[in-house]
Design a protein around this motif. Structure first.
Motif, PDB file in Angstrom:
ATOM      1  N   ILE A 375       0.805  -1.143  -0.012  1.00 47.74           N
ATOM      2  CA  ILE A 375      -0.014  -0.069  -0.132  1.00 47.74           C
ATOM      3  C   ILE A 375       0.851   1.258  -0.074  1.00 47.74           C
ATOM      4  N   LEU A 376       0.543   2.224  -0.870  1.00 48.64           N
ATOM      5  CA  LEU A 376       1.324   3.191  -1.168  1.00 48.64           C
ATOM      6  C   LEU A 376       0.513   4.546  -0.763  1.00 48.64           C
ATOM      7  N   ASP A 377       1.114   5.435  -0.418  1.00 51.13           N
ATOM      8  CA  ASP A 377       0.203   6.871  -0.111  1.00 51.13           C
ATOM      9  C   ASP A 377       1.280   8.017   0.093  1.00 51.13           C
ATOM     10  N   SER A 378       0.742   9.259  -0.212  1.00 54.55           N
ATOM     11  CA  SER A 378       1.706  10.449  -0.104  1.00 54.55           C
ATOM     12  C   SER A 378       0.921  11.469   1.059  1.00 54.55           C
ATOM     13  N   ALA A 379       1.603  12.042   2.005  1.00 51.17           N
ATOM     14  CA  ALA A 379       1.183  12.910   2.861  1.00 51.17           C
ATOM     15  C   ALA A 379       1.315  14.407   2.325  1.00 51.17           C
ATOM     16  N   THR A 380       2.443  14.563   1.326  1.00 48.59           N
ATOM     17  CA  THR A 380       2.613  15.776   0.682  1.00 48.59           C
ATOM     18  C   THR A 380       2.816  15.358  -0.703  1.00 48.59           C
ATOM     19  N   THR A 381       2.914  16.445  -1.594  1.00 47.39           N
ATOM     20  CA  THR A 381       3.289  16.311  -2.739  1.00 47.39           C
ATOM     21  C   THR A 381       4.491  15.726  -3.473  1.00 47.39           C
ATOM     22  N   GLY A 382       5.459  15.735  -2.117  1.00 45.43           N
ATOM     23  CA  GLY A 382       6.892  15.347  -2.766  1.00 45.43           C
ATOM     24  C   GLY A 382       7.122  13.785  -2.133  1.00 45.43           C
ATOM     25  N   ARG A 383       6.330  13.431  -1.192  1.00 48.62           N
ATOM     26  CA  ARG A 383       6.950  12.316  -0.434  1.00 48.62           C
ATOM     27  C   ARG A 383       5.975  11.113  -0.555  1.00 48.62           C
ATOM     28  N   LEU A 384       6.297  10.027  -1.008  1.00 49.48           N
ATOM     29  CA  LEU A 384       5.469   8.847  -1.221  1.00 49.48           C
ATOM     30  C   LEU A 384       5.996   7.808  -0.107  1.00 49.48           C
ATOM     31  N   ALA A 385       5.104   7.257   0.850  1.00 49.03           N
ATOM     32  CA  ALA A 385       5.564   6.353   1.735  1.00 49.03           C
ATOM     33  C   ALA A 385       4.773   4.804   1.525  1.00 49.03           C
ATOM     34  N   VAL A 386       5.521   3.976   1.970  1.00 43.78           N
ATOM     35  CA  VAL A 386       5.029   2.675   1.878  1.00 43.78           C
ATOM     36  C   VAL A 386       4.223   2.351   3.225  1.00 43.78           C
ATOM     37  N   LEU A 387       2.940   2.246   3.197  1.00 38.74           N
ATOM     38  CA  LEU A 387       2.218   2.113   4.559  1.00 38.74           C
ATOM     39  C   LEU A 387       2.188   0.903   4.715  1.00 38.74           C
ATOM     40  N   TYR A 388       2.157  -0.360   3.769  1.00 39.42           N
ATOM     41  CA  TYR A 388       2.098  -1.559   4.309  1.00 39.42           C
ATOM     42  C   TYR A 388       2.865  -2.402   3.394  1.00 39.42           C
ATOM     43  N   TYR A 389       3.512  -3.577   3.748  1.00 38.14           N
ATOM     44  CA  TYR A 389       4.255  -4.310   2.578  1.00 38.14           C
ATOM     45  C   TYR A 389       4.369  -5.652   3.489  1.00 38.14           C
ATOM     46  N   ARG A 390       3.840  -6.707   2.649  1.00 36.95           N
ATOM     47  CA  ARG A 390       4.238  -8.102   3.018  1.00 36.95           C
ATOM     48  C   ARG A 390       4.798  -8.907   1.822  1.00 36.95           C
ATOM     49  N   ASN A 391       5.450  -9.760   2.109  1.00 39.50           N
ATOM     50  CA  ASN A 391       5.849 -10.721   1.347  1.00 39.50           C
ATOM     51  C   ASN A 391       5.824 -12.326   1.830  1.00 39.50           C
ATOM     52  N   LEU A 392       4.787 -12.830   0.950  1.00 41.87           N
ATOM     53  CA  LEU A 392       4.468 -14.123   1.369  1.00 41.87           C
ATOM     54  C   LEU A 392       4.824 -15.394   0.262  1.00 41.87           C
ATOM     55  N   ASN A 393       4.983 -16.439   0.767  1.00 42.06           N
ATOM     56  CA  ASN A 393       4.983 -17.640  -0.182  1.00 42.06           C
ATOM     57  C   ASN A 393       3.664 -17.651  -0.928  1.00 42.06           C
ATOM     58  N   LYS A 394       3.554 -17.804  -2.387  1.00 41.03           N
ATOM     59  CA  LYS A 394       2.304 -17.647  -3.083  1.00 41.03           C
ATOM     60  C   LYS A 394       1.235 -18.778  -2.621  1.00 41.03           C
ATOM     61  N   GLU A 395       1.804 -19.924  -2.194  1.00 41.98           N
ATOM     62  CA  GLU A 395       0.910 -20.916  -1.891  1.00 41.98           C
ATOM     63  C   GLU A 395       0.141 -20.600  -0.489  1.00 41.98           C
ATOM     64  N   GLU A 396       0.966 -19.855   0.305  1.00 42.60           N
ATOM     65  CA  GLU A 396       0.588 -19.591   1.686  1.00 42.60           C
ATOM     66  C   GLU A 396      -0.579 -18.441   1.541  1.00 42.60           C
ATOM     67  N   TYR A 397      -0.190 -17.334   0.714  1.00 40.53           N
ATOM     68  CA  TYR A 397      -1.195 -16.406   0.259  1.00 40.53           C
ATOM     69  C   TYR A 397      -2.320 -16.859  -0.270  1.00 40.53           C
ATOM     70  N   LEU A 398      -2.348 -17.771  -1.296  1.00 41.98           N
ATOM     71  CA  LEU A 398      -3.484 -18.257  -1.772  1.00 41.98           C
ATOM     72  C   LEU A 398      -4.296 -18.880  -0.751  1.00 41.98           C
ATOM     73  N   ASN A 399      -3.935 -19.708   0.029  1.00 44.31           N
ATOM     74  CA  ASN A 399      -4.761 -20.375   1.324  1.00 44.31           C
ATOM     75  C   ASN A 399      -5.028 -19.398   2.014  1.00 44.31           C
ATOM     76  N   ARG A 400      -4.519 -18.339   2.210  1.00 41.92           N
ATOM     77  CA  ARG A 400      -5.066 -17.263   3.215  1.00 41.92           C
ATOM     78  C   ARG A 400      -6.378 -16.685   2.388  1.00 41.92           C
ATOM     79  N   LEU A 401      -6.378 -16.465   1.363  1.00 45.03           N
ATOM     80  CA  LEU A 401      -7.142 -15.873   0.439  1.00 45.03           C
ATOM     81  C   LEU A 401      -8.362 -16.813   0.322  1.00 45.03           C
TER      82      LEU A 401
END
Length: 632
Positions: A375-401
C-alpha cells in the motif's frame, strides 16, 4: 530494502515486456519502461525527415499524449526555471533555438539541450533517427516552422501569445487548439519528435526499442561512480536521484529522497546521505519502472492511495480487494467453477470449490514463488510512503485468500454481468463494497481507502474484522427506511457476510438453531414476506416489518407486538396461505424461551436469521409458481 529487491526481480522476470504497449480499462496506453526513460504528456508532435528537414506538425491530445522519453538522473527529478534538459523530447523553451526571437528570455536552456543532444548524436551508440532530429534542431527554426504550420500563434508584435484573449479572434478566429491542450503559456508546450520517411514505415520514436537501447548504451557509458548497492550486494554505479511519476505522469512524489541537507533529514547521525544507504542506478531504475508498470496494470487507486498485489515470477495474482465474483472470472485461473447458486451451501463446500478454481494455478508455481502486497500513499506532494508491505509464499497467500473467501461469505445479488443482468453469487464482497456498506455510498474516498487498509490484515494475517466496521454495517442494514431498495439489499447481504465471518452460519435456513436473536430475525422475515405476498403487484411500499426494522433490532418484544397486530388484515386477505404463515410464526415463536422474549437489543445474528428465513420462503414461492406453470 526487500520491496526494492522484489520489484527489481519482477523487472528481470518480465524484461520481455519492456516497450510492449498495453492498455488500461480507460483506453490509455502504458508499458514497462526501459531504464533511463520516463513518461511525459506531449502537446505537440513534430515530424522530421530523414535528411533533417521539417516535414509536418500536429497537436497531440487524448490517450496518445503519454510519451516514453529518455531521461538522465538530473532531468528525471528536475524542477525550477534552470532545470536540466531531457535528452531528446522536451518543452518548447528547451528545444527551440529561435525561442528568444519570439519572446523567450533565456537562451541557456536551448544551449544546454542542444549540447547534450549533440553528445548523443555523435556517439558510437547513436542511431540515424537521433542524428536526423539533431541536424534539424541545430538550425534553430522550430518555432518559425510551427507558426507557419498553424500550430503556434503570434501576437501583433510577432511574439508568442502568452494567454488567449478574445481580441485575437480578429486575427485567428476561434480559439486555437493549442490553448486548450496546454495549461499555461505556449512556451510550456511539451514537444515530441518523430522521423518521417517517404519510402518506408518507421516505428514511432517513443515506441522504438532500437531508440531505447541507443540511449541506454550511450548513457550507461557515462556512469562511473561505483558504490555498494544495499539491494543486490554488488558494487555498481549508484544514484542519489530516484524516480518520481510513480502513480501517474503528473505525480511528483518520491519513495526515496535525501535532498534536504539543511533540515532534519539526517538528524545529526550522518553527514552525507550515502552513509544511510546506497542504491545502484540500475536497481533504482528497474524497481521504480516495475512499480509504475504494475500500478498501471493491476493497481487499485483510491484517493491517490495505491493497493497493489503482484508475484515476482508471475505478476498475475488474485487481488485482496476483489470480491469472489471477480476472482471467478480471472483469465489465468485454469479451472473456474460454475457461478450458479446453490441452495444449501456450507462454508466447507465453498472452500473446496474456491480451492478448485486456483488448483491448476497453484500447480504451476515454482518453489520460490512469492506474492507481494503493498500500500502506497503520500502525505505531501513530494513524499510517497510504503504504508504496508508483506511478502508471502504464493501458496500460503492463496490459502489465506481461500480462508477469507470461505469464511466472510454470504449470498449476494448486487453484481451485474456483461449484459447488465443482475447475477447471484455466494462469496465474499469486495473491500470497497464493504466500505460503502459500512459508511454509505456517499462515503468519501478518504474513508474508503482507510477501511480498505484496515481490512487487509484481516485477509493476509487472518485477524478479526474490526468491530466498528461490522457494527456500522449492522446498524445501516437495520435501518432500511433511509435507503433505496437495491442499496439496502446490498448492505444487508454484506453485513451478513461480515457477521458470518465470526458466527460461521450458512445461507440455508437452520431450522434447529434456537438462538434467541436468530429466531427473532426469522419472525421478522416471515412478517415481511406475509405482508409482501398480500400486497398487489403495483404496491411497492415498504412492509411494516421493514418500516419497524430499526426499532425491532433495539426493542424486539415491544416492536413485535406492533408488527404482529398489523399483520391481521393481510392474513385474512391471503386466506389459506395466510394460515400457513400464521402457523410458521407460531412455530418459530414457540422456540424462544419465555425469559428470552424481552426487549434486550438484538445482535447481528438476527440479520442472518432474517435473511435465511426470507430466502427460503421466496425459494418455496418460486418453486410453487414453476410447478403451477408446468401443470398448465
Amino acid at each position: 530494502m526487500s520491496w526494492l529487491l522484489n520489484l527489481y526481480e519482477t523487472y528481470e522476470s518480465n524484461v520481455d515486456q519492456v516497450g510492449k504497449i498495453e492498455f488500461k480499462h480507460n483506453g490509455n496506453e502504458f508499458t514497462l519502461l526501459p531504464i533511463s526513460h520516463t513518461t511525459q504528456t506531449a502537446h505537440i508532435e513534430v515530424q522530421i525527415t530523414e535528411d533533417g528537414e521539417f516535414h509536418s506538425a500536429s497537436i497531440v491530445d487524448g490517450a496518445d499524449a503519454i510519451t516514453v522519453i529518455p531521461c538522465t538522473e538530473d532531468s528525471a527529478s528536475r524542477s525550477g526555471i534552470k532545470a536540466p534538459p531531457y535528452p531528446l523530447h522536451d518543452k518548447l523553451s528547451y528545444v527551440a533555438g529561435d525561442f528568444t526571437s519570439f519572446g523567450g528570455k533565456q537562451k541557456e536552456p536551448f544551449n544546454n539541450y542542444i549540447k547534450q543532444l549533440e553528445e548523443w548524436a555523435v556517439s558510437p551508440f547513436a542511431v540515424p533517427k537521433v542524428k536526423s532530429i539533431y541536424t534539424y534542431l541545430k538550425k534553430g527554426q522550430l518555432i518559425r516552422d510551427l507558426v507557419n504550420e498553424g500550430i503556434l500563434y503570434l501576437d501583433e508584435d510577432g511574439k508568442l501569445i502568452k494567454k488567449w484573449d478574445k481580441k485575437y479572434e480578429a486575427l485567428y478566429g476561434e480559439k486555437p487548439k493549442i490553448f486548450s491542450v496546454v495549461a499555461g503559456e505556449q512556451a510550456s508546450a511539451f514537444v515530441r519528435f518523430n522521423v518521417y520517411s517517404a519510402t518506408k514505415v518507421l516505428t514511432s520514436i517513443w515506441k522504438d526499442k532500437e531508440m531505447y537501447e541507443s540511449f541506454i548504451n550511450y548513457y550507461n557509458g557515462k556512469l562511473s561512480d561505483n558504490d555498494y548497492c544495499y539491494v543486490t550486494g554488488k558494487n555498481k554505479p549508484f544514484t542519489e536521484k530516484h524516480a518520481n511519476k510513480i502513480r501517474n505522469s503528473g505525480d511528483k512524489a518520491k519513495l526515496i529522497s535525501a535532498n534536504d541537507k539543511s533540515g532534519f533529514t539526517f538528524r545529526g547521525r550522518f553527514t552525507d546521505s550515502k552513509q544511510v544507504a546506497t542504491i545502484s542506478y540500475e536497481v533504482s531504475q528497474k524497481a521504480h519502472n516495475a512499480l509504475k508498470w504494475l500500478i498501471n496494470r493491476q493497481g487499485k487507486i483510491i484517493d491517490n492511495r495505491v493497493f497493489l498485489v503482484w508475484g515476482n515470477d508471475d505478476v498475475n495474482v488474485p487481488n485482496t480487494t476483489d470480491d469472489t465474483y471477480d476472482l471467478y472470472s480471472l483469465d489465468f485461473l485454469r479451472e473456474t467453477p460454475e457461478k450458479t447458486e446453490r441452495i444449501s451451501y456450507t462454508n466447507k463446500e465453498f472452500a473446496t470449490e474456491f480451492a478448485k478454481a486456483i488448483e491448476g494455478y497453484k500447480n504451476n508455481l515454482s518453489i520460490k514463488s512469492n506474492v507481494n502486497i503493498m500500500i502506497l500513499d503520500s502525505a505531501t506532494t513530494g513524499r510517497l510512503a510504503v504504508l504496508y508491505y508483506r511478502n508471502l509464499n504464493k501458496e500460503e497467500y492463496l490459502n489465506r485468500l481461500i480462508n477469507w473467501h470461505s469464511t466472510c461469505v454470504w449470498r449476494h445479488t448486487y453484481r451485474k454481468d456483461g449484459d447488465g443482468k443482475r447475477v447471484t453469487f455466494i462469496g465474499t464482497p469486495a473491500t470497497k463494497d464493504i466500505a460503502f456498506a459500512a459508511y454509505g455510498p456517499t462515503a468519501s474516498d478518504k474513508v474508503v481507502k482507510g477501511l480498505m487498509e484496515r481490512i487487509l490484515p484481516c485477509i493476509i494475517d487472518q485477524r478479526e474484522i474490526p468491530e466498528d466496521i461490522t457494527k456500522s454495517a449492522f446498524y445501516r442494514a437495520s435501518n432500511p427506511v433511509g435507503m433505496e431498495r437495491w442499496e439496502w439489499e446490498k448492505t444487508l447481504s454484506i453485513a451478513c457476510a461480515l457477521i458470518n465471518k465470526k458466527e460461521g452460519y450458512t445461507v440455508s435456513l437452520d431450522k434447529e438453531n434456537n438462538d434467541r436473536d436468530y429466531l427473532f430475525g426469522r419472525l421478522l422475515a416471515i412478517a415481511d414476506v406475509l405482508e409482501r405476498s398480500a400486497l398487489g403487484p403495483d404496491e411497492n411500499r415498504s412492509t411494516n416489518a421493514i418500516r419497524f426494522m430499526n426499532s425491532f433490532s433495539k426493542h424486539p418484544e415491544r416492536t413485535w407486538k406492533t408488527i404482529q397486530a398489523s399483520l391481521q388484515p393481510y392474513q385474512m386477505r391471503l386466506g389459506k396461505k395466510g394460515q400457513y404463515f400464521s402457523m410458521l410464526i407460531d412455530e418459530v415463536a414457540s422456540r424462544i424461551n419465555l425469559e428470552d422474549f424481552n426487549n434486550k437489543p438484538l445482535s447481528g445474528k438476527y440479520l442472518l436469521g432474517f435473511y435465511s428465513q426470507r430466502h427460503e420462503l421466496y425459494q418455496k414461492h418460486e418453486k410453487n409458481t414453476n410447478e403451477g406453470e408446468n401443470q398448465e
